[in-house]
Scaffold this motif. Structure first.
Motif, PDB file in Angstrom:
ATOM      1  N   LEU A   1      -3.792   4.186   6.503  1.00  0.00           N
ATOM      2  CA  LEU A   1      -4.058   2.951   5.757  1.00  0.00           C
ATOM      3  C   LEU A   1      -3.021   1.889   6.087  1.00  0.00           C
ATOM      4  O   LEU A   1      -3.366   0.717   6.297  1.00  0.00           O
ATOM      5  CB  LEU A   1      -4.064   3.232   4.259  1.00  0.00           C
ATOM      6  N   LEU A   2      -1.751   2.286   6.162  1.00  0.00           N
ATOM      7  CA  LEU A   2      -0.697   1.327   6.486  1.00  0.00           C
ATOM      8  C   LEU A   2      -0.906   0.747   7.881  1.00  0.00           C
ATOM      9  O   LEU A   2      -0.711  -0.456   8.103  1.00  0.00           O
ATOM     10  CB  LEU A   2       0.672   1.994   6.383  1.00  0.00           C
ATOM     11  N   SER A   3      -1.314   1.599   8.816  1.00  0.00           N
ATOM     12  CA  SER A   3      -1.584   1.127  10.169  1.00  0.00           C
ATOM     13  C   SER A   3      -2.737   0.128  10.183  1.00  0.00           C
ATOM     14  O   SER A   3      -2.670  -0.910  10.860  1.00  0.00           O
ATOM     15  CB  SER A   3      -1.905   2.324  11.068  1.00  0.00           C
ATOM     16  N   TYR A   4      -3.781   0.437   9.434  1.00  0.00           N
ATOM     17  CA  TYR A   4      -4.952  -0.441   9.353  1.00  0.00           C
ATOM     18  C   TYR A   4      -4.592  -1.768   8.688  1.00  0.00           C
ATOM     19  O   TYR A   4      -4.962  -2.850   9.171  1.00  0.00           O
ATOM     20  CB  TYR A   4      -6.046   0.283   8.577  1.00  0.00           C
ATOM     21  N   ALA A   5      -3.834  -1.701   7.574  1.00  0.00           N
ATOM     22  CA  ALA A   5      -3.435  -2.924   6.866  1.00  0.00           C
ATOM     23  C   ALA A   5      -2.548  -3.797   7.745  1.00  0.00           C
ATOM     24  O   ALA A   5      -2.698  -5.030   7.771  1.00  0.00           O
ATOM     25  CB  ALA A   5      -2.705  -2.550   5.574  1.00  0.00           C
ATOM     26  N   GLN A   6      -1.616  -3.178   8.464  1.00  0.00           N
ATOM     27  CA  GLN A   6      -0.752  -3.953   9.351  1.00  0.00           C
ATOM     28  C   GLN A   6      -1.562  -4.641  10.453  1.00  0.00           C
ATOM     29  O   GLN A   6      -1.331  -5.817  10.768  1.00  0.00           O
ATOM     30  CB  GLN A   6       0.307  -3.045   9.982  1.00  0.00           C
TER      31      GLN A   6
ATOM     32  N   PHE B   1       0.789  -1.234   0.000  1.00  0.00           N
ATOM     33  CA  PHE B   1       0.000   0.000   0.000  1.00  0.00           C
ATOM     34  C   PHE B   1       0.823   1.287   0.000  1.00  0.00           C
ATOM     35  O   PHE B   1       0.241   2.370   0.038  1.00  0.00           O
ATOM     36  CB  PHE B   1      -0.954  -0.001   1.204  1.00  0.00           C
ATOM     37  N   GLU B   2       2.146   1.168  -0.052  1.00  0.00           N
ATOM     38  CA  GLU B   2       2.971   2.378  -0.053  1.00  0.00           C
ATOM     39  C   GLU B   2       2.682   3.230  -1.294  1.00  0.00           C
ATOM     40  O   GLU B   2       2.778   4.455  -1.252  1.00  0.00           O
ATOM     41  CB  GLU B   2       4.461   1.996  -0.013  1.00  0.00           C
ATOM     42  N   GLY B   3       2.304   2.592  -2.405  1.00  0.00           N
ATOM     43  CA  GLY B   3       2.040   3.325  -3.639  1.00  0.00           C
ATOM     44  C   GLY B   3       0.678   3.979  -3.691  1.00  0.00           C
ATOM     45  O   GLY B   3       0.337   4.629  -4.688  1.00  0.00           O
ATOM     46  N   THR B   4      -0.136   3.837  -2.651  1.00  0.00           N
ATOM     47  CA  THR B   4      -1.463   4.428  -2.623  1.00  0.00           C
ATOM     48  C   THR B   4      -1.366   5.904  -2.251  1.00  0.00           C
ATOM     49  O   THR B   4      -0.596   6.276  -1.371  1.00  0.00           O
ATOM     50  CB  THR B   4      -2.351   3.685  -1.609  1.00  0.00           C
TER      51      THR B   4
ATOM     52  N   LYS C   1      -8.651   3.913  21.708  1.00  0.00           N
ATOM     53  CA  LYS C   1      -9.870   4.447  21.103  1.00  0.00           C
ATOM     54  C   LYS C   1      -9.546   5.461  20.017  1.00  0.00           C
ATOM     55  O   LYS C   1     -10.271   5.577  19.021  1.00  0.00           O
ATOM     56  CB  LYS C   1     -10.758   5.077  22.177  1.00  0.00           C
ATOM     57  N   TYR C   2      -8.442   6.198  20.181  1.00  0.00           N
ATOM     58  CA  TYR C   2      -8.042   7.171  19.171  1.00  0.00           C
ATOM     59  C   TYR C   2      -7.853   6.492  17.816  1.00  0.00           C
ATOM     60  O   TYR C   2      -8.324   6.985  16.774  1.00  0.00           O
ATOM     61  CB  TYR C   2      -6.747   7.867  19.588  1.00  0.00           C
ATOM     62  N   ASP C   3      -7.147   5.348  17.792  1.00  0.00           N
ATOM     63  CA  ASP C   3      -6.896   4.643  16.535  1.00  0.00           C
ATOM     64  C   ASP C   3      -8.190   4.083  15.944  1.00  0.00           C
ATOM     65  O   ASP C   3      -8.344   4.045  14.719  1.00  0.00           O
ATOM     66  CB  ASP C   3      -5.878   3.520  16.750  1.00  0.00           C
ATOM     67  N   ILE C   4      -9.095   3.634  16.796  1.00  0.00           N
ATOM     68  CA  ILE C   4     -10.393   3.131  16.310  1.00  0.00           C
ATOM     69  C   ILE C   4     -11.150   4.253  15.612  1.00  0.00           C
ATOM     70  O   ILE C   4     -11.612   4.094  14.464  1.00  0.00           O
ATOM     71  CB  ILE C   4     -11.217   2.561  17.483  1.00  0.00           C
ATOM     72  N   ASN C   5     -11.275   5.394  16.279  1.00  0.00           N
ATOM     73  CA  ASN C   5     -12.011   6.516  15.698  1.00  0.00           C
ATOM     74  C   ASN C   5     -11.317   7.058  14.449  1.00  0.00           C
ATOM     75  O   ASN C   5     -11.983   7.419  13.466  1.00  0.00           O
ATOM     76  CB  ASN C   5     -12.177   7.635  16.728  1.00  0.00           C
ATOM     77  N   ALA C   6      -9.981   7.127  14.480  1.00  0.00           N
ATOM     78  CA  ALA C   6      -9.235   7.643  13.332  1.00  0.00           C
ATOM     79  C   ALA C   6      -9.409   6.742  12.111  1.00  0.00           C
ATOM     80  O   ALA C   6      -9.488   7.226  10.971  1.00  0.00           O
ATOM     81  CB  ALA C   6      -7.756   7.780  13.685  1.00  0.00           C
ATOM     82  N   THR C   7      -9.485   5.431  12.330  1.00  0.00           N
ATOM     83  CA  THR C   7      -9.684   4.506  11.213  1.00  0.00           C
ATOM     84  C   THR C   7     -11.073   4.655  10.625  1.00  0.00           C
ATOM     85  O   THR C   7     -11.247   4.681   9.395  1.00  0.00           O
ATOM     86  CB  THR C   7      -9.457   3.052  11.678  1.00  0.00           C
ATOM     87  N   TYR C   8     -12.084   4.773  11.480  1.00  0.00           N
ATOM     88  CA  TYR C   8     -13.447   5.003  10.976  1.00  0.00           C
ATOM     89  C   TYR C   8     -13.519   6.324  10.206  1.00  0.00           C
ATOM     90  O   TYR C   8     -14.147   6.398   9.138  1.00  0.00           O
ATOM     91  CB  TYR C   8     -14.444   5.025  12.130  1.00  0.00           C
TER      92      TYR C   8
ATOM     93  N   ARG D   1      -2.232   8.051   4.115  1.00  0.00           N
ATOM     94  CA  ARG D   1      -1.547   6.823   3.742  1.00  0.00           C
ATOM     95  C   ARG D   1      -1.006   6.112   4.977  1.00  0.00           C
ATOM     96  O   ARG D   1      -1.063   4.881   5.074  1.00  0.00           O
ATOM     97  CB  ARG D   1      -0.414   7.123   2.756  1.00  0.00           C
ATOM     98  N   LYS D   2      -0.505   6.865   5.951  1.00  0.00           N
ATOM     99  CA  LYS D   2      -0.019   6.253   7.188  1.00  0.00           C
ATOM    100  C   LYS D   2      -1.163   5.546   7.926  1.00  0.00           C
ATOM    101  O   LYS D   2      -0.959   4.479   8.507  1.00  0.00           O
ATOM    102  CB  LYS D   2       0.607   7.318   8.086  1.00  0.00           C
TER     103      LYS D   2
END
Length: 216
Positions: A34-39, A20-23, A56-63, A31-32
């Motif tokens: 997305l990389l966190s979510y994919a990992q 996903f680096e090319g996204t 909870k911060y990462d949960i909300n940030a991903t949504y 992009r960071k």
């Protein structure tokens, strides 16, 4: 049965960057995310977003990230598809396994906005997901002493499209000619997928084989 392997044996963080680096989403922070979510998904396949992150911060940030209008399936997969396409241009024999999956939300008691009818009646709701999965096939060879041949190598998706059917207007009877028109429109996904993937390189060392059922 022919065994399978995967090209993704790297650690989850390395795999996420490779895929996903090319996204691009117009901002490096997206992009960071997305990389966190994919990992996180690679570390815990099948888990929901609240189960993937302890904070909870990462949960909300991903949504919030997934809710952005520019974060579409095509945009998310762009880096991955670019990597798969580059692999497909290396010498080898590649099988492009193509079919449509009916994603059903018919268990929902109320209509879901953005979905359409699926199945033979208008009672079910969902959408069509048309995918091309690419595997690198070894050259034909005799089984080894244990009876096994070299495994296929799963690369990933070369293309994926979604299609939502239009619901029949209330009170309009089912009509065979209209059903045929709908099927003709939906069948364009096979042509479109070929256009999106493109043609194989003019290289005798590279061979692409599309594999599909009779609907193709």
């Amino acid at each position: 049965m022919q065994p399978c392997a995967t090209a993704h044996q790297a650690p989850p963080d390395v795999w996420a960057r490779q895929q996903f680096e090319g996204t691009r989403f117009g901002h490096c922070a997206r992009r960071k995310r997305l990389l966190s979510y994919a990992q996180a998904l690679a570390e815990q396949p099948g888990k929901s977003i609240p189960e993937l992150f302890p904070r909870k911060y990462d949960i909300n940030a991903t949504y919030d990230f997934l809710d952005l209008p520019e974060v579409t399936p095509d945009a998310i997969q762009a880096g991955h598809r670019g990597w798969v396409t580059a692999q497909m241009r290396l010498p080898g024999r590649y099988l492009l396994l193509e079919d449509t999956t009916y994603i059903s939300y018919s268990h929902r008691p109320e209509p879901v906005e953005g979905l359409g009818p699926i199945g033979t009646s208008d009672e079910g709701q969902g959408f069509l997901l048309h995918s091309i999965l690419v595997v690198r096939a070894p050259q034909l060879s005799q089984p080894d002493a244990t009876g096994h041949r070299p495994p296929f190598e799963v690369l990933g998706l070369a293309d994926q499209q979604s299609l939502v059917r239009e619901a029949r207007p209330e009170g309009e009877p089912s009509d065979a000619s209209k059903q045929r028109l709908r099927r003709d429109r939906e069948s364009q996904r096979w042509i479109k997928s070929g256009q999106r993937v493109g043609v194989a390189p003019a290289n005798a060392a590279v061979r692409w084989v599309r594999v599909a059922d009779r609907e193709a």
